[in-house]
Design an enzyme around this catalytic site. Structure first.
Site, PDB file in Angstrom:
ATOM      1  N   ASP A 144       5.593 -16.061  -2.175  1.00 56.87           N
ATOM      2  CA  ASP A 144       4.901 -17.092  -2.963  1.00 56.87           C
ATOM      3  C   ASP A 144       3.488 -17.347  -2.424  1.00 56.87           C
ATOM      4  O   ASP A 144       2.685 -17.994  -3.085  1.00 56.87           O
ATOM      5  CB  ASP A 144       5.703 -18.397  -2.980  1.00 56.87           C
ATOM      6  CG  ASP A 144       5.913 -19.017  -1.602  1.00 56.87           C
ATOM      7  OD1 ASP A 144       5.568 -18.378  -0.589  1.00 56.87           O
ATOM      8  OD2 ASP A 144       6.438 -20.160  -1.543  1.00 56.87           O
ATOM      9  N   GLU A 145       3.193 -16.825  -1.212  1.00 54.47           N
ATOM     10  CA  GLU A 145       1.886 -17.123  -0.611  1.00 54.47           C
ATOM     11  C   GLU A 145       0.733 -16.492  -1.389  1.00 54.47           C
ATOM     12  O   GLU A 145      -0.416 -16.877  -1.210  1.00 54.47           O
ATOM     13  CB  GLU A 145       1.880 -16.694   0.868  1.00 54.47           C
ATOM     14  CG  GLU A 145       2.995 -17.402   1.622  1.00 54.47           C
ATOM     15  CD  GLU A 145       2.946 -17.270   3.133  1.00 54.47           C
ATOM     16  OE1 GLU A 145       1.858 -17.088   3.695  1.00 54.47           O
ATOM     17  OE2 GLU A 145       4.020 -17.364   3.744  1.00 54.47           O
ATOM     18  N   LYS A 168      -0.542  -8.990   0.590  1.00 55.29           N
ATOM     19  CA  LYS A 168       0.633  -8.980  -0.300  1.00 55.29           C
ATOM     20  C   LYS A 168       0.177  -9.082  -1.765  1.00 55.29           C
ATOM     21  O   LYS A 168       0.738  -8.422  -2.642  1.00 55.29           O
ATOM     22  CB  LYS A 168       1.589 -10.130   0.044  1.00 55.29           C
ATOM     23  CG  LYS A 168       2.322  -9.997   1.366  1.00 55.29           C
ATOM     24  CD  LYS A 168       3.264  -8.805   1.448  1.00 55.29           C
ATOM     25  CE  LYS A 168       4.495  -8.919   0.578  1.00 55.29           C
ATOM     26  NZ  LYS A 168       5.463  -7.827   0.824  1.00 55.29           N
TER      27      LYS A 168
HETATM   28  P1  NAD Z   1      10.027  -8.816   9.032  1.00 61.18           P
HETATM   29  O1  NAD Z   1       8.683  -8.848   9.683  1.00 61.18           O
HETATM   30  O2  NAD Z   1      11.172  -9.519   9.668  1.00 61.18           O
HETATM   31  O3  NAD Z   1      10.486  -7.306   8.829  1.00 61.18           O
HETATM   32  C1  NAD Z   1       9.617  -6.300   8.384  1.00 61.18           C
HETATM   33  C2  NAD Z   1      10.295  -4.954   8.593  1.00 61.18           C
HETATM   34  O4  NAD Z   1       9.426  -3.929   8.114  1.00 61.18           O
HETATM   35  C3  NAD Z   1      10.594  -4.634  10.073  1.00 61.18           C
HETATM   36  O5  NAD Z   1      11.896  -4.113  10.203  1.00 61.18           O
HETATM   37  C4  NAD Z   1       9.542  -3.583  10.424  1.00 61.18           C
HETATM   38  O6  NAD Z   1       9.981  -2.680  11.430  1.00 61.18           O
HETATM   39  C5  NAD Z   1       9.354  -2.886   9.088  1.00 61.18           C
HETATM   40  N1  NAD Z   1       8.036  -2.258   8.980  1.00 61.18           N
HETATM   41  C6  NAD Z   1       6.834  -2.816   9.260  1.00 61.18           C
HETATM   42  N2  NAD Z   1       5.843  -1.922   9.068  1.00 61.18           N
HETATM   43  C7  NAD Z   1       6.449  -0.782   8.624  1.00 61.18           C
HETATM   44  C8  NAD Z   1       5.949   0.489   8.234  1.00 61.18           C
HETATM   45  N3  NAD Z   1       4.648   0.775   8.265  1.00 61.18           N
HETATM   46  N4  NAD Z   1       6.831   1.433   7.824  1.00 61.18           N
HETATM   47  C9  NAD Z   1       8.163   1.160   7.788  1.00 61.18           C
HETATM   48  N5  NAD Z   1       8.688  -0.021   8.164  1.00 61.18           N
HETATM   49  C10 NAD Z   1       7.826  -0.987   8.576  1.00 61.18           C
HETATM   50  O7  NAD Z   1       9.771  -9.331   7.545  1.00 61.18           O
HETATM   51  P2  NAD Z   1      10.701 -10.247   6.620  1.00 61.18           P
HETATM   52  O8  NAD Z   1      10.444 -11.665   6.932  1.00 61.18           O
HETATM   53  O9  NAD Z   1      12.077  -9.710   6.618  1.00 61.18           O
HETATM   54  O10 NAD Z   1      10.029  -9.957   5.200  1.00 61.18           O
HETATM   55  C11 NAD Z   1      10.446  -8.849   4.411  1.00 61.18           C
HETATM   56  C12 NAD Z   1       9.638  -8.842   3.136  1.00 61.18           C
HETATM   57  O11 NAD Z   1       9.835 -10.056   2.423  1.00 61.18           O
HETATM   58  C13 NAD Z   1       8.132  -8.723   3.362  1.00 61.18           C
HETATM   59  O12 NAD Z   1       7.612  -7.860   2.376  1.00 61.18           O
HETATM   60  C14 NAD Z   1       7.621 -10.127   3.187  1.00 61.18           C
HETATM   61  O13 NAD Z   1       6.294 -10.130   2.720  1.00 61.18           O
HETATM   62  C15 NAD Z   1       8.591 -10.672   2.154  1.00 61.18           C
HETATM   63  N6  NAD Z   1       8.833 -12.130   2.207  1.00 61.18           N
HETATM   64  C16 NAD Z   1       9.156 -12.748   3.381  1.00 61.18           C
HETATM   65  C17 NAD Z   1       9.426 -14.112   3.372  1.00 61.18           C
HETATM   66  C18 NAD Z   1       9.858 -14.822   4.627  1.00 61.18           C
HETATM   67  O14 NAD Z   1      10.027 -16.050   4.609  1.00 61.18           O
HETATM   68  N7  NAD Z   1      10.086 -14.147   5.733  1.00 61.18           N
HETATM   69  C19 NAD Z   1       9.334 -14.845   2.188  1.00 61.18           C
HETATM   70  C20 NAD Z   1       8.989 -14.170   1.009  1.00 61.18           C
HETATM   71  C21 NAD Z   1       8.746 -12.816   1.021  1.00 61.18           C
HETATM   72  P1  TYD Z   2       5.749 -19.698   9.346  1.00 62.56           P
HETATM   73  O1  TYD Z   2       7.177 -19.759   9.753  1.00 62.56           O
HETATM   74  O2  TYD Z   2       4.793 -18.907  10.163  1.00 62.56           O
HETATM   75  O3  TYD Z   2       5.723 -19.273   7.824  1.00 62.56           O
HETATM   76  P2  TYD Z   2       4.472 -19.264   6.766  1.00 62.56           P
HETATM   77  O4  TYD Z   2       3.211 -19.432   7.507  1.00 62.56           O
HETATM   78  O5  TYD Z   2       4.584 -17.914   6.178  1.00 62.56           O
HETATM   79  O6  TYD Z   2       4.759 -20.378   5.804  1.00 62.56           O
HETATM   80  O7  TYD Z   2       5.196 -21.190   9.318  1.00 62.56           O
HETATM   81  C1  TYD Z   2       5.833 -22.207   8.551  1.00 62.56           C
HETATM   82  C2  TYD Z   2       5.019 -23.471   8.681  1.00 62.56           C
HETATM   83  O8  TYD Z   2       5.081 -23.908  10.050  1.00 62.56           O
HETATM   84  C3  TYD Z   2       3.551 -23.266   8.401  1.00 62.56           C
HETATM   85  O9  TYD Z   2       3.040 -24.438   7.765  1.00 62.56           O
HETATM   86  C4  TYD Z   2       2.910 -23.111   9.766  1.00 62.56           C
HETATM   87  C5  TYD Z   2       3.788 -23.978  10.639  1.00 62.56           C
HETATM   88  N1  TYD Z   2       3.940 -23.530  12.047  1.00 62.56           N
HETATM   89  C6  TYD Z   2       3.744 -24.449  13.090  1.00 62.56           C
HETATM   90  O10 TYD Z   2       3.447 -25.646  12.857  1.00 62.56           O
HETATM   91  N2  TYD Z   2       3.903 -24.002  14.376  1.00 62.56           N
HETATM   92  C7  TYD Z   2       4.217 -22.722  14.674  1.00 62.56           C
HETATM   93  O11 TYD Z   2       4.321 -22.368  15.881  1.00 62.56           O
HETATM   94  C8  TYD Z   2       4.440 -21.799  13.597  1.00 62.56           C
HETATM   95  C9  TYD Z   2       4.795 -20.357  13.869  1.00 62.56           C
HETATM   96  C10 TYD Z   2       4.289 -22.251  12.301  1.00 62.56           C
END
Ligand code: NAD
Ligand code: TYD
Length: 350
Positions: A134-135, A162
């Site tokens: 959503d970012e 993204k």
């Molecule tokens: P993460 O950082 O935990 O995992 C990313 C994975 O991708 C890792 O296993 C890493 O080894 C692999 N990777 C990174 N670069 C690579 C490359 N060049 N080739 C092959 N593998 C590679 O990320 P996540 O939090 O699980 O997010 C997964 C997806 O979901 C991302 O596309 C992210 O943008 C999206 N997303 C995340 C969130 C969230 O809250 N974490 C929310 C919405 C969308």
């Molecule tokens: P984060 O988990 O990094 O997710 P995103 O930036 O993708 O939303 O951060 C969630 C919220 O928490 C964001 O507003 C930033 C804040 N934050 C802190 O206040 N302290 C921290 O150490 C981190 C990692 C995030």
């Protein structure tokens, strides 16, 4: 249900591991190929419970490496790609934007190119599902929600990369007729979350009696979704979405960072048999993140109305389960916080 071979990229990461686990267990007739580079965020221990299943295969490699990705397509002849591999942490994107351009933009286009060539003439029966955030929509004020038609307005190098990848995926649908779908999800929480993100970092610090760093005044708002609900949404969208569609996925669960951390502290006081209020004393306000988006909130009406998906879990219950998982999996936490993590932490929070 028919047989399928699906390449899931980033399957060793946080969300990817939940998606891999769900599909491997739910669809034994599918072959799930997990393509992951195993960066600092990728961890095969995330999948130890399913790694021996006959329908699961791991392939280590980089999505930016065209010859490797081509060879993988030749080896498995996949019916679909579910693409999660990414650099995912906003703070790291502020320090190293080019890493994000490489993996999130160049890596996505590399996958699209190989898929386009491999699936030419048969796009109808091959799906490219891009998992996004959503970012890309930027920041909300006090009111309003992101819908699928909200204009893109990314602010961080992470969200810009993204957004760019989303545009490329749409371009490959519109230009070449590939069957592409995209989902944009709010912040996830749950097990196997790398402790650089707010919730697992805070759990780890509370456990170790270390300061909990809150950026600015803690007034920023995020909409938190249980990671297994996200994996279920991805399953639904992958199987049911019409080609070219986008779905927003969210938790209807907005929390100011400071309120969330106070709730987490209260849960952890109980779990760790501390005096009520003890963990909250670790809260430390630190310099705000540059370009810090004020508020994210997702309107997931389309997903509910068209595909019947809704979040399943109340936040308090999900947070409690998450804390339990981290307290029961100390070895996992120790493994991922040894070595390079210490250096990252010092650079980020010194
Ligand atoms: P993460 O950082 O935990 O995992 C990313 C994975 O991708 C890792 O296993 C890493 O080894 C692999 N990777 C990174 N670069 C690579 C490359 N060049 N080739 C092959 N593998 C590679 O990320 P996540 O939090 O699980 O997010 C997964 C997806 O979901 C991302 O596309 C992210 O943008 C999206 N997303 C995340 C969130 C969230 O809250 N974490 C929310 C919405 C969308
Ligand atoms: P984060 O988990 O990094 O997710 P995103 O930036 O993708 O939303 O951060 C969630 C919220 O928490 C964001 O507003 C930033 C804040 N934050 C802190 O206040 N302290 C921290 O150490 C981190 C990692 C995030």
């Amino acid at each position: 249900m028919s047989q399928k071979t699906i390449i899931i990229t980033g399957g060793a990461g946080f969300i990817g591991s939940h998606v891999v686990r769900r599909l491997v267990n739910k669809y034994p007739q599918y072959t799930i190929v997990n393509l992951d580079k195993l960066t600092y965020a990728g961890n095969l221990a995330n999948l130890s419970d399913i790694e021996k299943k006959p329908n699961y295969i791991f392939e280590k490699g980089d999505i930016c490496d065209t010859s490797f990705v081509k060879a993988l397509f030749q080896k498995y002849n996949p019916d679909a790609v579910i693409h999660l591999a990414a650099e995912s942490h906003v703070d790291r994107s502020i320090t190293n934007p080019l890493d994000f351009v490489m993996t999130n933009v160049v890596g996505t286009v590399t996958l699209l190119n190989v898929a386009r060539e491999a699936w030419e003439g048969a796009y109808d029966s091959h799906r490219f599902y891009h998992v996004s955030t959503d970012e890309v929509y930027g920041a909300l004020g006090e009111d309003g929600m992101f819908t699928e038609t909200t204009a893109y307005d990314p602010h961080s190098p992470y969200s810009a990369s993204k957004a760019s990848s989303d545009h490329f995926v749409r371009a490959y649908h519109d230009t070449y007729g590939m069957d592409c779908v995209i989902s944009n999800c709010s912040n996830n929480y749950g097990s196997h979350h790398f402790p650089e993100k707010l919730i697992p970092l805070s759990i780890n610090n509370i456990k170790n009696n270390k300061p909990i760093p809150i950026y600015g005044k803690g007034e920023n708002v995020r909409d938190w979704l249980w990671v297994e609900d996200h994996a279920r949404a991805i399953d639904d969208i992958f199987h049911k979405a019409a080609t070219g569609t986008t779905y927003n996925i969210g938790g209807h669960n907005e929390w100011k960072n400071i309120d969330l951390i106070r709730l987490l502290c209260a849960i952890m006081d109980r779990k760790l048999n501390r005096e009520p209020g003890a963990s909250a004393q670790l809260i430390t306000f630190v310099t705000d993140r540059a370009g810090h988006d004020l508020r994210y909130a997702i309107d997931a009406t389309r997903l509910k109305e068209e595909l019947g998906w809704e979040p399943s879990l109340q936040f308090e219950e999900g947070l409690e389960r998450t804390v339990d998982w981290y307290l029961e999996n100390e070895a996992w936490l120790e493994q991922v916080t040894s070595g390079a993590y210490q250096k990252y932490y010092e650079q980020q929070y010194s």
